[in-house]
Design a protein around this motif. Sequence first.
Motif, PDB file in Angstrom:
ATOM      1  N   ILE A 137       3.504  -4.841   0.245  1.00  0.00           N
ATOM      2  CA  ILE A 137       2.170  -4.244   0.409  1.00  0.00           C
ATOM      3  C   ILE A 137       1.125  -5.105  -0.296  1.00  0.00           C
ATOM      4  O   ILE A 137       0.016  -5.309   0.221  1.00  0.00           O
ATOM      5  CB  ILE A 137       2.163  -2.806  -0.128  1.00  0.00           C
ATOM      6  N   GLN A 138       1.474  -5.652  -1.461  1.00  0.00           N
ATOM      7  CA  GLN A 138       0.558  -6.546  -2.164  1.00  0.00           C
ATOM      8  C   GLN A 138       0.344  -7.836  -1.373  1.00  0.00           C
ATOM      9  O   GLN A 138      -0.780  -8.345  -1.268  1.00  0.00           O
ATOM     10  CB  GLN A 138       1.105  -6.871  -3.555  1.00  0.00           C
ATOM     11  N   ALA A 139       1.413  -8.369  -0.785  1.00  0.00           N
ATOM     12  CA  ALA A 139       1.280  -9.574   0.037  1.00  0.00           C
ATOM     13  C   ALA A 139       0.401  -9.306   1.250  1.00  0.00           C
ATOM     14  O   ALA A 139      -0.391 -10.159   1.665  1.00  0.00           O
ATOM     15  CB  ALA A 139       2.671 -10.059   0.471  1.00  0.00           C
ATOM     16  N   ALA A 140       0.535  -8.124   1.828  1.00  0.00           N
ATOM     17  CA  ALA A 140      -0.315  -7.760   2.964  1.00  0.00           C
ATOM     18  C   ALA A 140      -1.784  -7.696   2.547  1.00  0.00           C
ATOM     19  O   ALA A 140      -2.674  -8.126   3.293  1.00  0.00           O
ATOM     20  CB  ALA A 140       0.134  -6.422   3.545  1.00  0.00           C
ATOM     21  N   ALA A 141      -2.034  -7.176   1.354  1.00  0.00           N
ATOM     22  CA  ALA A 141      -3.409  -7.109   0.858  1.00  0.00           C
ATOM     23  C   ALA A 141      -4.010  -8.502   0.735  1.00  0.00           C
ATOM     24  O   ALA A 141      -5.196  -8.719   1.035  1.00  0.00           O
ATOM     25  CB  ALA A 141      -3.445  -6.382  -0.482  1.00  0.00           C
ATOM     26  N   TRP A 142      -3.202  -9.475   0.303  1.00  0.00           N
ATOM     27  CA  TRP A 142      -3.688 -10.856   0.224  1.00  0.00           C
ATOM     28  C   TRP A 142      -3.998 -11.415   1.606  1.00  0.00           C
ATOM     29  O   TRP A 142      -4.813 -12.339   1.734  1.00  0.00           O
ATOM     30  CB  TRP A 142      -2.655 -11.732  -0.475  1.00  0.00           C
ATOM     31  N   GLN A 143      -3.377 -10.877   2.626  1.00  0.00           N
ATOM     32  CA  GLN A 143      -3.660 -11.290   4.004  1.00  0.00           C
ATOM     33  C   GLN A 143      -4.836 -10.512   4.601  1.00  0.00           C
ATOM     34  O   GLN A 143      -5.144 -10.676   5.787  1.00  0.00           O
ATOM     35  CB  GLN A 143      -2.413 -11.078   4.881  1.00  0.00           C
ATOM     36  N   GLY A 144      -5.458  -9.654   3.800  1.00  0.00           N
ATOM     37  CA  GLY A 144      -6.567  -8.847   4.297  1.00  0.00           C
ATOM     38  C   GLY A 144      -6.117  -7.676   5.135  1.00  0.00           C
ATOM     39  O   GLY A 144      -6.886  -7.163   5.966  1.00  0.00           O
ATOM     40  N   LEU A 145      -4.883  -7.206   4.930  1.00  0.00           N
ATOM     41  CA  LEU A 145      -4.299  -6.134   5.739  1.00  0.00           C
ATOM     42  C   LEU A 145      -4.064  -4.892   4.893  1.00  0.00           C
ATOM     43  O   LEU A 145      -3.386  -4.952   3.861  1.00  0.00           O
ATOM     44  CB  LEU A 145      -2.970  -6.611   6.335  1.00  0.00           C
ATOM     45  N   ALA A 146      -4.606  -3.766   5.320  1.00  0.00           N
ATOM     46  CA  ALA A 146      -4.359  -2.484   4.669  1.00  0.00           C
ATOM     47  C   ALA A 146      -3.087  -1.883   5.247  1.00  0.00           C
ATOM     48  O   ALA A 146      -2.941  -1.753   6.469  1.00  0.00           O
ATOM     49  CB  ALA A 146      -5.535  -1.535   4.884  1.00  0.00           C
ATOM     50  N   LEU A 147      -2.161  -1.538   4.370  1.00  0.00           N
ATOM     51  CA  LEU A 147      -0.834  -1.098   4.785  1.00  0.00           C
ATOM     52  C   LEU A 147      -0.338  -0.041   3.803  1.00  0.00           C
ATOM     53  O   LEU A 147      -0.747  -0.023   2.642  1.00  0.00           O
ATOM     54  CB  LEU A 147       0.102  -2.307   4.797  1.00  0.00           C
ATOM     55  N   ASP A 148       0.547   0.821   4.269  1.00  0.00           N
ATOM     56  CA  ASP A 148       1.074   1.874   3.413  1.00  0.00           C
ATOM     57  C   ASP A 148       2.599   1.821   3.403  1.00  0.00           C
ATOM     58  O   ASP A 148       3.217   1.317   4.352  1.00  0.00           O
ATOM     59  CB  ASP A 148       0.604   3.248   3.912  1.00  0.00           C
ATOM     60  N   GLY A 149       3.185   2.354   2.321  1.00  0.00           N
ATOM     61  CA  GLY A 149       4.636   2.374   2.204  1.00  0.00           C
ATOM     62  C   GLY A 149       5.173   3.780   2.081  1.00  0.00           C
ATOM     63  O   GLY A 149       4.433   4.737   1.848  1.00  0.00           O
ATOM     64  N   LEU A 150       6.488   3.924   2.205  1.00  0.00           N
ATOM     65  CA  LEU A 150       7.116   5.234   2.157  1.00  0.00           C
ATOM     66  C   LEU A 150       7.008   5.893   0.787  1.00  0.00           C
ATOM     67  O   LEU A 150       7.043   7.125   0.688  1.00  0.00           O
ATOM     68  CB  LEU A 150       8.593   5.116   2.544  1.00  0.00           C
ATOM     69  N   ALA A 151       6.893   5.104  -0.265  1.00  0.00           N
ATOM     70  CA  ALA A 151       6.908   5.678  -1.616  1.00  0.00           C
ATOM     71  C   ALA A 151       5.805   6.704  -1.822  1.00  0.00           C
ATOM     72  O   ALA A 151       5.999   7.703  -2.530  1.00  0.00           O
ATOM     73  CB  ALA A 151       6.776   4.558  -2.655  1.00  0.00           C
ATOM     74  N   SER A 152       4.644   6.499  -1.199  1.00  0.00           N
ATOM     75  CA  SER A 152       3.529   7.423  -1.417  1.00  0.00           C
ATOM     76  C   SER A 152       3.744   8.771  -0.747  1.00  0.00           C
ATOM     77  O   SER A 152       2.999   9.720  -1.004  1.00  0.00           O
ATOM     78  CB  SER A 152       2.228   6.795  -0.903  1.00  0.00           C
ATOM     79  N   TYR A 153       4.746   8.888   0.111  1.00  0.00           N
ATOM     80  CA  TYR A 153       5.012  10.139   0.828  1.00  0.00           C
ATOM     81  C   TYR A 153       6.163  10.940   0.209  1.00  0.00           C
ATOM     82  O   TYR A 153       6.404  12.073   0.615  1.00  0.00           O
ATOM     83  CB  TYR A 153       5.346   9.851   2.298  1.00  0.00           C
ATOM     84  N   ARG A 154       6.862  10.353  -0.735  1.00  0.00           N
ATOM     85  CA  ARG A 154       8.072  10.976  -1.270  1.00  0.00           C
ATOM     86  C   ARG A 154       7.731  12.095  -2.247  1.00  0.00           C
ATOM     87  O   ARG A 154       6.898  11.947  -3.127  1.00  0.00           O
ATOM     88  CB  ARG A 154       8.935   9.922  -1.969  1.00  0.00           C
ATOM     89  N   HIS A 155       8.375  13.248  -2.061  1.00  0.00           N
ATOM     90  CA  HIS A 155       8.206  14.374  -2.982  1.00  0.00           C
ATOM     91  C   HIS A 155       8.734  13.979  -4.361  1.00  0.00           C
ATOM     92  O   HIS A 155       9.793  13.348  -4.467  1.00  0.00           O
ATOM     93  CB  HIS A 155       8.974  15.588  -2.451  1.00  0.00           C
ATOM     94  N   PRO A 156       8.003  14.324  -5.440  1.00  0.00           N
ATOM     95  CA  PRO A 156       8.465  13.931  -6.781  1.00  0.00           C
ATOM     96  C   PRO A 156       9.863  14.424  -7.118  1.00  0.00           C
ATOM     97  O   PRO A 156      10.557  13.807  -7.934  1.00  0.00           O
ATOM     98  CB  PRO A 156       7.413  14.570  -7.700  1.00  0.00           C
ATOM     99  N   ARG A 157      10.299  15.522  -6.504  1.00  0.00           N
ATOM    100  CA  ARG A 157      11.636  16.058  -6.805  1.00  0.00           C
ATOM    101  C   ARG A 157      12.584  15.911  -5.612  1.00  0.00           C
ATOM    102  O   ARG A 157      13.514  16.692  -5.449  1.00  0.00           O
ATOM    103  CB  ARG A 157      11.538  17.537  -7.204  1.00  0.00           C
ATOM    104  N   ALA A 158      12.356  14.914  -4.797  1.00  0.00           N
ATOM    105  CA  ALA A 158      13.200  14.709  -3.618  1.00  0.00           C
ATOM    106  C   ALA A 158      14.656  14.528  -4.030  1.00  0.00           C
ATOM    107  O   ALA A 158      14.969  13.744  -4.933  1.00  0.00           O
ATOM    108  CB  ALA A 158      12.723  13.497  -2.836  1.00  0.00           C
ATOM    109  N   PRO A 159      15.582  15.244  -3.367  1.00  0.00           N
ATOM    110  CA  PRO A 159      17.002  15.183  -3.758  1.00  0.00           C
ATOM    111  C   PRO A 159      17.740  14.011  -3.133  1.00  0.00           C
ATOM    112  O   PRO A 159      18.969  14.008  -3.105  1.00  0.00           O
ATOM    113  CB  PRO A 159      17.539  16.513  -3.233  1.00  0.00           C
ATOM    114  N   MET A 160      17.026  13.038  -2.625  1.00  0.00           N
ATOM    115  CA  MET A 160      17.647  11.889  -1.979  1.00  0.00           C
ATOM    116  C   MET A 160      17.119  10.619  -2.638  1.00  0.00           C
ATOM    117  O   MET A 160      16.017  10.605  -3.181  1.00  0.00           O
ATOM    118  CB  MET A 160      17.337  11.890  -0.477  1.00  0.00           C
ATOM    119  N   PRO A 161      17.891   9.544  -2.619  1.00  0.00           N
ATOM    120  CA  PRO A 161      17.438   8.305  -3.273  1.00  0.00           C
ATOM    121  C   PRO A 161      16.205   7.747  -2.578  1.00  0.00           C
ATOM    122  O   PRO A 161      15.999   7.950  -1.378  1.00  0.00           O
ATOM    123  CB  PRO A 161      18.642   7.370  -3.134  1.00  0.00           C
ATOM    124  N   PRO A 162      15.358   7.027  -3.325  1.00  0.00           N
ATOM    125  CA  PRO A 162      14.161   6.427  -2.720  1.00  0.00           C
ATOM    126  C   PRO A 162      14.540   5.457  -1.599  1.00  0.00           C
ATOM    127  O   PRO A 162      15.598   4.832  -1.619  1.00  0.00           O
ATOM    128  CB  PRO A 162      13.499   5.691  -3.886  1.00  0.00           C
TER     129      PRO A 162
END
Length: 530
Positions: A474-499
């Motif tokens: 995501i940081q590399a995409a920002a250097w390319q001028g690209l706005a991008l999102d990752g799965l981490a921002s959607y994960r519930h803080p108490r999710a019972p599954m590995p990231p």
Amino acid sequence: MAESWCKSAAGLGSDLHLELTGPGGVRASLTRALREAIRGGRLVPGTRLPPYRTLAVDLGVARNTVAEAYAELVAEGWLTARRGAGTRVAQGAVPPPPATTRRPTRPPLAARPTFDLMPGAPDASAFPRAAWLTSSRRALAGAPSSAFGVNDARGRAELRGMLAEYLARARGVRADPEHIVICAGFAHGVRLLAEVLAGVGAGDSDPDGNTGAGAGPGRAARGEGAAGPAAAWGRVAAVGPDVLTGGAGAGTAAGGGPTLAVESYGLDFHRTILHRAGLRTVPLPVDENGAQVAELARTDARAVLLTPAHQYPTGGPLHPERRTAVLDWARAGNRLVIEDDYDGEFRYDRQPVGALQGLDPDRVAYVGSVSKSLSPAVRIGWLVLPDALVDAVLTAKGEREMWVGIPDQLVLADLLASGAYDRHVRRMRQRYRRRRDQLVTQLAAHAPHLTVSGIAAGLHAVLDLPPDTERSIIQAAAWQGLALDGLASYRHPRAPMPPRDGLVVGYGTPPDHTFAGALDALCRALPSAG
């Protein structure tokens, strides 16, 4: 004469508020009021003042009084007067601010990315402006005068009727207009349901001094009791209201509010809405077959929020066996399923799966909106509710404060009735399918070691990544001028599954002319194989 409104539309085109106060006669007060209006910036240079005869009539003073005030201000340089051009505020009438006066500086705006593949939005350039304008003219011209007065809290009958027809045809929803409540988008709709589930206001006083969640003029006018919104859902089945009212401790976590199950991956601001309403969320694991609803039996949840047609953001549809299982769970314990059908119209590899609500309208509250099909700027959504929840939701909605504008409701009803909405959805379905195909093809050529997961649907795709690489990409995409999102921002803080590492690529967001550049920037940001 302490205060007067000068209504001289012929000269000014707007009202002019003048306070004729202070020492001296009327002329002195008028001269002072005009001078202060110019000095304070309410009358800017070039503004044409009304003819002195008109102003004299508006103020109820003699014409000579106004004429003399004008003449004095012309002599002082505040006004200019020319035959045929009228009396105007002089261009140099307002002195520059003192050199010592410094306006606070505004911090510079953050640089906008060159390309945008953030998920969650349609192509704004594709909004059907011509169709919207045509429907606006037709709908407003044909609307009864009563449409512009106080309306039904459920929403305009024209829109609810067309939605009942459209949702039955396109999404398999079973509803009549009486069970549809118009809201200002999905977030508003889920907030209303959350307040009902949490029993907000039960036993408390409202601002009018009434008590109980059922109090208030709107509910009383419908002849409803004051048992509270949660009790309304308890009438659905003979099991009774205990589950939704927290009776006997059911559905309420120790030391917290009632429990609502959610998917482990989802929008964090949706969880925030639920928490602010007093609900506690418990996350369910998700996989390629959607939420693992068998885990509901291990929770004390009285309701569950799901995206059955296309899990957001991981992309899997709820498996048929799980669809049956979650409805069995709801029936067995007098519970509720909230169905978020955020992009159900956009399926590219087959016919869209019908709404879960169609299988059991008494156990499923269906929520939809036009934020993906038209635009998030059009703040219209809808709830298709079990009969026992309609009155409770209307109570939570309140007295007009959060109602959707009537003109927009009329326009959307006309778009549906004329077929323009269907034509737009079909056109956008083809556009988004081409973009998804282009994305998959380009990734296969430039990053064959990475896979696109989820079904061919919606306005986004998930690109699976090696562990512990999401943030750096995501940081590399920002250097390319690209706005991008990752799965981490959607994960519930108490999710019972590995990231899980992955990119959520919103291929529906950019306009056509920037899409190819956005894909190139994405490929440059991705790691090479090995």
